[in-house]
Design an enzyme around this catalytic site. Sequence first.
Site: not given
Length: 260
Positions: A237, A104
Amino acid sequence: MRQTTNSATSGAGLARSPWLQRFHPEPDAPVRLVCLPHAGGSASYYHPLSAALRDTFDVLVVQYPGRQNRYTEPPLTSVAALADGVVEALTPWLDRPLVIFGHSMGSLIGFEAARRLTAAGSPPRALVASGRRAPDRHRDGDIHRRDDAGVLAEMRRLGGTGTGLLEDPEIRALVLPAIRGDFQATETYRFTPGPPLPCPLLALVGDADPVAELAEVRDWARHTSADFRLRTFPGDHFYLADQFPAVADTVRQHLTALAG
């Protein structure tokens, strides 16, 4: 190759840095793996990956200011400042090839660190970008401007591990400044055009990631002049939390293939 020490350095010639943690030192490993956490993340998130890859790499895990053992330091609020700090901390470790792994926000910081290392004549062996769209695929965001409840709502939406701890007011007061600073860093980041990286690039993503769509992740291909590979995993995610063994195998196989 196994070592029993949990030192943060590999020997007398390397200075300690608060930026780096070393959970499983492997001073004889031919390649070092540098892991960079996500927004709101800390070095301990990568402990399972470090354990899984210690037979292949000497794993260094980045600890950003403002969390865990660095919680008294003000968080940095730009990707550029974070990348500068990472590169400075890595300078004593350039005696061996580096592989950079970011998840990320860590992918953005890793990309910018790789650019800086390349410009200085020490490109990484490879970049692994996980859970992040390509750096030139910008999305507007205002999470860092929201109140505490709004920031917490976004963390829950993304499915981050440990979000339940944020219900504790004392813990929330400790960690929210770093989380907000990280969101500010990613939301204010703007890609600056430049030469593609000369190293291979491996992109990883969960197949249900709400903030990194597959088409956006594929665009990492234009940021390398070398080999590009894309691998998807089941999950959102934070697919890493359930996929550390599979991710470790993928990274190991990818780097072994490059060496061959």
